[in-house]
Design an enzyme around this catalytic site. Structure first.
Site, mmCIF file in Angstrom:
data_model
loop_
_atom_site.group_PDB
_atom_site.id
_atom_site.type_symbol
_atom_site.label_atom_id
_atom_site.label_comp_id
_atom_site.label_asym_id
_atom_site.label_seq_id
_atom_site.Cartn_x
_atom_site.Cartn_y
_atom_site.Cartn_z
ATOM 1 C CG ASP A 97 56.558 121.195 17.956
ATOM 2 O OD1 ASP A 97 57.126 121.985 18.731
ATOM 3 O OD2 ASP A 97 55.583 120.498 18.277
ATOM 4 C CG ASP A 198 58.892 122.124 22.782
ATOM 5 O OD1 ASP A 198 57.786 121.706 23.147
ATOM 6 O OD2 ASP A 198 59.963 121.763 23.299
ATOM 7 C CD GLU A 247 54.901 123.757 25.660
ATOM 8 O OE1 GLU A 247 54.320 122.815 26.200
ATOM 9 O OE2 GLU A 247 56.105 123.701 25.333
ATOM 10 C CG HIS A 315 51.877 116.655 22.166
ATOM 11 N ND1 HIS A 315 51.596 118.005 22.039
ATOM 12 C CD2 HIS A 315 53.160 116.583 22.584
ATOM 13 C CE1 HIS A 315 52.675 118.696 22.363
ATOM 14 N NE2 HIS A 315 53.642 117.858 22.693
ATOM 15 C CG ASP A 316 52.776 117.792 26.208
ATOM 16 O OD1 ASP A 316 53.371 116.763 25.830
ATOM 17 O OD2 ASP A 316 53.202 118.942 26.003
HETATM 18 O O1 TEU Z 1 56.319 120.533 26.689
HETATM 19 C C1 TEU Z 1 56.902 121.424 27.572
HETATM 20 C C2 TEU Z 1 56.135 121.642 28.778
HETATM 21 O O2 TEU Z 1 55.067 121.158 28.979
HETATM 22 C C3 TEU Z 1 56.839 122.515 29.698
HETATM 23 O O3 TEU Z 1 57.476 123.471 28.941
HETATM 24 C C4 TEU Z 1 55.956 123.155 30.671
HETATM 25 O O4 TEU Z 1 56.310 124.478 30.711
HETATM 26 C C5 TEU Z 1 56.185 122.594 32.020
HETATM 27 O O5 TEU Z 1 55.763 121.262 32.045
HETATM 28 C C6 TEU Z 1 55.523 123.444 33.078
HETATM 29 O O6 TEU Z 1 54.278 123.016 33.459
HETATM 30 C C7 TEU Z 1 56.914 120.492 25.457
HETATM 31 C C8 TEU Z 1 56.254 119.466 24.606
HETATM 32 O O7 TEU Z 1 54.916 119.823 24.404
HETATM 33 C C9 TEU Z 1 56.425 118.125 25.228
HETATM 34 O O8 TEU Z 1 55.770 117.119 24.522
HETATM 35 C C10 TEU Z 1 57.908 117.843 25.315
HETATM 36 O O9 TEU Z 1 58.113 116.650 26.023
HETATM 37 C C11 TEU Z 1 58.658 118.967 26.017
HETATM 38 O O10 TEU Z 1 58.297 120.238 25.521
HETATM 39 C C12 TEU Z 1 60.137 118.837 25.814
HETATM 40 O O11 TEU Z 1 60.497 119.228 24.530
#
Ligand code: TEU
Ligand code: CA
Length: 542
Positions: A97, A198, A247, A315-316
């Site tokens: 990551d 990320d 992402e 994981h989200d």
């Molecule tokens: O998640 C980021 C994320 O979900 C946002 O970038 C998304 O674009 C936003 O919610 C819009 O819907 C990543 C990781 O996957 C997460 O676990 C972390 O908490 C986050 O980044 C911060 O690093």
């Protein structure tokens, strides 16, 4: 350039919850090493590791205080190198990551930057004049609350799209980029096989006086200027035989072609659009038609020029068996069949391969995620009862995916011998890997079979996707078509039986069964009846 990832299947490991080898209640790198044979038997080609770097863990590793060190909870750099070596020996690649939109507020750069306006590290972050009561603008962060945190010491505020403990880096500063690029090369030279980037679409921001109209995230989602940074990143990546997956929320399916084409910035991106929810807070489900429309639009728009990263869990998000399935093994198999045979590189999130389900949270003490705690407080302040707020917050919390992986029926699901950092789901007594390894009809066996199927036939990586029964509210059905052959995928992703009418050109072909989650399978015909979560795959006989 080898494009090995086109024919690969990935497995996402959330290290805190995967396997605890030293029994302190927290998963670790030695735990992953121990379980490499399991991953080999599953048939996956690479692992995406969630962050394992040094971190104060405000956001479980997504707040990094040292990019070139391992958090002691997970082990040491020596453990990491051992993992890399042993994974490679087992034929499994490792992608890391890469969290470079922000650092931890405990990163030495930020500790320096905070010292004052003249500090050489000040411009590593984003600062603007403010007072305690008047922040530079009214933008809201993803985790709730302002994107600004006031700093008394300097009369300025710093910017963060996530938690205040995650200050955003200033990508406009060439020195910041040089430091990050150096760090990236350091990991690549160590021999890792790629990166999941990320929150990468947030690295560029609009000017602070930008006016938000409809989308509250617009000032930091795929903002013009980002292409310069993405191009620089691409040039670094191109020197290595790696894979990259971004992402990239806010990058539309149309624009994603530019990001993921042969000479695009990245090899593939995760879209964040397909989680189309319906229902009241506290009882939301996935809207199947919306889900299907988003996924098939991405299939169509990326076509033969771009490339999709396929996933239904991470994981989200909550467990897919609970929000789209009915928690039965049959429904978990149907979901697997539907997405694993789409065009792109499939990712399996740990536990998904056995159909793990959501956790029944009974108190906020069991909840870890900061965004859930923020939302809980907001709900209480606006008059919800504690029970109501708990239900609303935990129904869709990302913590559902973070309960320990269920290895066996014994204490703590075989994850650890000590009370784990997150509670183990009580269904571990029967829903676990050991049980499913013995059972040819298990969800796990079904995943293994689908992985083998994908690997055996190049049709699944290269051939075109065509949605059929487009507006059917329950059934996700499609064809994969090469020049010589077609495969037909039929899945009823609902709790109700239904009837389908296949196009004549499909029904008229000769088909044989490739995969099923039911004992009896009808022959392909113009009209078919489908029971809840029936999932069948046929290949054309030629
Ligand atoms: O998640 C980021 C994320 O979900 C946002 O970038 C998304 O674009 C936003 O919610 C819009 O819907 C990543 C990781 O996957 C997460 O676990 C972390 O908490 C986050 O980044 C911060 O690093
Ligand atoms: Ca441990």
């Amino acid at each position: 350039m080898s494009r090995w990832w086109k024919n690969a299947v990935g497995y996402q490991i959330y290290p805190r919850s995967f396997r605890d080898a030293n029994h302190d209640g927290i998963g670790d790198l030695q735990g992953i090493i121990e379980k490499l044979p399991y991953l080999q038997s599953l048939g996956v080609d690479f692992i995406w590791l969630n962050p394992v770097y040094a971190s104060p863990n405000v956001d479980n590793g997504y707040d990094i205080s040292d990019y070139q060190d391992i958090h002691p909870d997970f082990g040491t750099m020596a453990d990491f190198e051992e993992l890399l070596g042993k994974a490679h020996a087992a034929g499994i690649k490792i992608i890391m990551d890469l969290v470079v939109n922000h650092t931890s507020d405990q990163h030495p750069w930020f500790l320096e930057a905070k010292k004052g306006k003249d500090n050489p590290y000040r411009d590593y972050y984003l600062w603007a004049d403010a007072t305690e009561n008047k922040l530079p603008n009214a933008w809201q962060s993803f985790f709730g609350g302002s994107t600004w945190t006031y700093d008394d010491n300097s009369g300025q505020a710093y910017f963060h799209v996530f938690a205040p403990e995650q200050p955003d880096l200033n990508w406009k500063n060439p020195q910041v980029r040089e430091e990050i690029y150096r760090m990236i090369r350091w990991w690549l030279d160590l021999g890792i096989d790629g990166f999941r980037l990320d929150a990468i679409s947030h690295i560029q921001k609009e000017p602070w006086d930008f006016r938000i109209t409809d989308n509250p995230w617009a000032p930091f989602m795929n903002v013009t200027g980002i292409e310069v940074y993405m191009q620089e990143l691409k040039e670094i990546f191109d020197a290595y035989p790696i894979m990259t997956v971004g992402e990239a929320s806010g990058v539309s399916s149309k624009k994603a072609v530019h990001w993921t084409k042969e000479d695009g910035y990245l090899n593939m991106i995760f879209e964040l659009e397909h989680n189309v929810r319906e229902g009241q807070p506290g009882a939301e489900q996935l809207n199947l038609l919306g889900f299907k429309k988003v996924l098939s639009r991405w299939q169509k728009d990326l076509g033969s020029n771009g490339w999709n990263a396929l996933y239904v869990e991470n994981h989200d998000n909550p467990r897919i068996a609970s929000i789209l399935g009915d928690e039965s093994p049959k429904s978990a198999k149907a979901i697997a069949t539907m997405y694993m045979l789409l065009k792109g590189t499939p990712f399996i999130y740990q536990g998904q391969e056995i159909g793990m389900t959501n956790f029944a949270f009974e108190s906020m003490d069991q909840v870890d995620a900061q965004d859930s705690h923020n939302l809980y407080r907001i709900l209480l302040d606006s008059g919800s009862s504690p029970e109501e707020a708990l239900r609303n917050v935990t129904h869709w919390t990302r913590d559902h995916s973070r309960t320990p992986l269920q290895w066996e029926g014994g204490m703590f699901g075989g994850f650890s011998e000590l009370l784990p950092w997150m509670a183990v789901n009580s269904n571990a007594s029967h829903l676990n890997i050991a049980e499913q390894e013995k059972d040819e009809q298990s969800v796990l066996s079904h995943y293994k079979q689908l992985i083998r199927l994908r690997k055996k036939q190049s049709l699944f990586s290269e051939s075109a996707f065509e949605l059929i029964l487009k507006n059917h509210p329950q059934v996700f059905a499609y064809l994969r078509k090469s020049d010589t052959k077609q495969v037909l995928v039929l899945t009823n992703l609902s709790r109700k039986p239904c009837q389908i009418d296949l196009p004549t050109r499909v029904a008229n072909k000769k088909w044989q069964l490739l995969s099923t989650n039911t004992a009896d399978v009808p022959a392909v015909a113009k009209r078919l009846q489908m029971q809840p979560y029936d999932a069948w795959v046929f290949e054309e006989i030629i």
